[in-house]
Design a protein around this motif. Structure first.
Motif, PDB file in Angstrom:
ATOM      1  N   ILE A  20      -3.888 -54.674  27.333  1.00  0.00           N
ATOM      2  CA  ILE A  20      -4.875 -55.591  27.908  1.00  0.00           C
ATOM      3  C   ILE A  20      -4.852 -56.903  27.132  1.00  0.00           C
ATOM      4  O   ILE A  20      -4.584 -56.928  25.939  1.00  0.00           O
ATOM      5  N   SER A  21      -5.140 -57.958  27.859  1.00  0.00           N
ATOM      6  CA  SER A  21      -5.145 -59.300  27.291  1.00  0.00           C
ATOM      7  C   SER A  21      -6.376 -60.045  27.798  1.00  0.00           C
ATOM      8  O   SER A  21      -6.665 -60.027  28.997  1.00  0.00           O
ATOM      9  N   ILE A  22      -7.090 -60.665  26.876  1.00  0.00           N
ATOM     10  CA  ILE A  22      -8.286 -61.434  27.211  1.00  0.00           C
ATOM     11  C   ILE A  22      -8.089 -62.840  26.674  1.00  0.00           C
ATOM     12  O   ILE A  22      -7.773 -63.021  25.494  1.00  0.00           O
TER      13      ILE A  22
ATOM     14  N   ASP B 259      -6.876 -59.743  31.858  1.00  0.00           N
ATOM     15  CA  ASP B 259      -5.785 -60.043  32.790  1.00  0.00           C
ATOM     16  C   ASP B 259      -5.494 -58.822  33.653  1.00  0.00           C
ATOM     17  O   ASP B 259      -5.294 -57.723  33.123  1.00  0.00           O
ATOM     18  N   PRO B 260      -5.462 -58.987  34.981  1.00  0.00           N
ATOM     19  CA  PRO B 260      -5.256 -57.856  35.891  1.00  0.00           C
ATOM     20  C   PRO B 260      -3.778 -57.475  36.012  1.00  0.00           C
ATOM     21  O   PRO B 260      -3.095 -57.876  36.939  1.00  0.00           O
TER      22      PRO B 260
ATOM     23  N   LEU C 243      -2.821 -51.783  35.223  1.00  0.00           N
ATOM     24  CA  LEU C 243      -4.274 -51.617  35.278  1.00  0.00           C
ATOM     25  C   LEU C 243      -4.746 -51.466  36.722  1.00  0.00           C
ATOM     26  O   LEU C 243      -5.564 -50.595  37.036  1.00  0.00           O
ATOM     27  N   LYS C 244      -4.185 -52.297  37.620  1.00  0.00           N
ATOM     28  CA  LYS C 244      -4.546 -52.198  39.041  1.00  0.00           C
ATOM     29  C   LYS C 244      -4.103 -50.854  39.618  1.00  0.00           C
ATOM     30  O   LYS C 244      -4.832 -50.245  40.398  1.00  0.00           O
TER      31      LYS C 244
ATOM     32  N   VAL D  47     -11.922 -56.581  39.576  1.00  0.00           N
ATOM     33  CA  VAL D  47     -11.762 -57.703  38.647  1.00  0.00           C
ATOM     34  C   VAL D  47     -11.969 -57.119  37.252  1.00  0.00           C
ATOM     35  O   VAL D  47     -13.102 -56.895  36.828  1.00  0.00           O
ATOM     36  N   PRO D  48     -10.880 -56.793  36.540  1.00  0.00           N
ATOM     37  CA  PRO D  48     -11.047 -56.172  35.232  1.00  0.00           C
ATOM     38  C   PRO D  48     -11.781 -57.106  34.263  1.00  0.00           C
ATOM     39  O   PRO D  48     -11.400 -58.266  34.120  1.00  0.00           O
TER      40      PRO D  48
END
Length: 172
Positions: free
Chosen positions: A67-69, A87-88, A92-93, A113-114
């Protein structure tokens, strides 16, 4: 009983989120910072055993997730929720989609929307002010998450872990 499925980020990211949630999220004491994969759903004891079996199979077939924010965002004007935008990624989707099929089949109320909520139920003025300040922050965080959790809601409204599912066969 009410259940939900979520990813919990690292302690470092939870501490960052909680530094804002204490002030801006009325659900701060009910659940730790998390990324919701499946919103609350009802299930009985027998039903949840079958669901848990299915979740183990999904977890086994899913690799740990990166995951990236990189920013703070909001769901305004739909509602005054402020969040750390994740970031989706395709992975993850795909996990989100798997958690809405089979015995978990449902149509989510909103598009996926993660995110990790850091503020909600704010007045319009407070939302605008807080969001403006938080958008100026340079937030950059990346990590790998190797598990997801089946949570259940207690009578007092708090959420607790029912079972944890490790991602990928190498996680066993």
């Amino acid at each position: 009983m009410k259940y939900g499925i979520a990813l919990f980020p690292s302690k470092k990211l939870q501490d960052l989120a909680n530094s804002y949630r204490k002030r801006y999220d009325k659900h701060y004491a009910l659940v730790p910072p998390h990324l919701t994969l499946k919103t609350a759903f009802d299930a009985g004891d027998t039903e949840i055993k079958a669901i848990a079996k299915e979740l183990r199979e999904i977890a086994e077939a899913t690799k740990p997730l990166h995951i990236s924010i990189k920013k703070v965002s909001s769901f305004s004007p739909v509602n005054n929720v402020i969040y750390l935008k994740v970031d989706p990624t395709d992975e993850l989707k795909a996990l989100h989609e798997k958690l809405h099929t089979g015995s978990l089949n449902s149509n989510p109320e909103y598009a996926f929307v993660p995110h990790i909520t850091i503020g909600q139920k704010l007045s319009d003025d407070e939302h605008s002010d807080v969001l403006g300040n938080l958008k100026m922050l340079d937030i950059r965080h990346e990590e790998v998450i190797d598990r997801f959790h089946l949570l259940y809601q207690l009578e007092n409204g708090t959420w607790t872990v029912h079972e944890t599912f490790l991602l990928g066969k190498e996680s066993e």
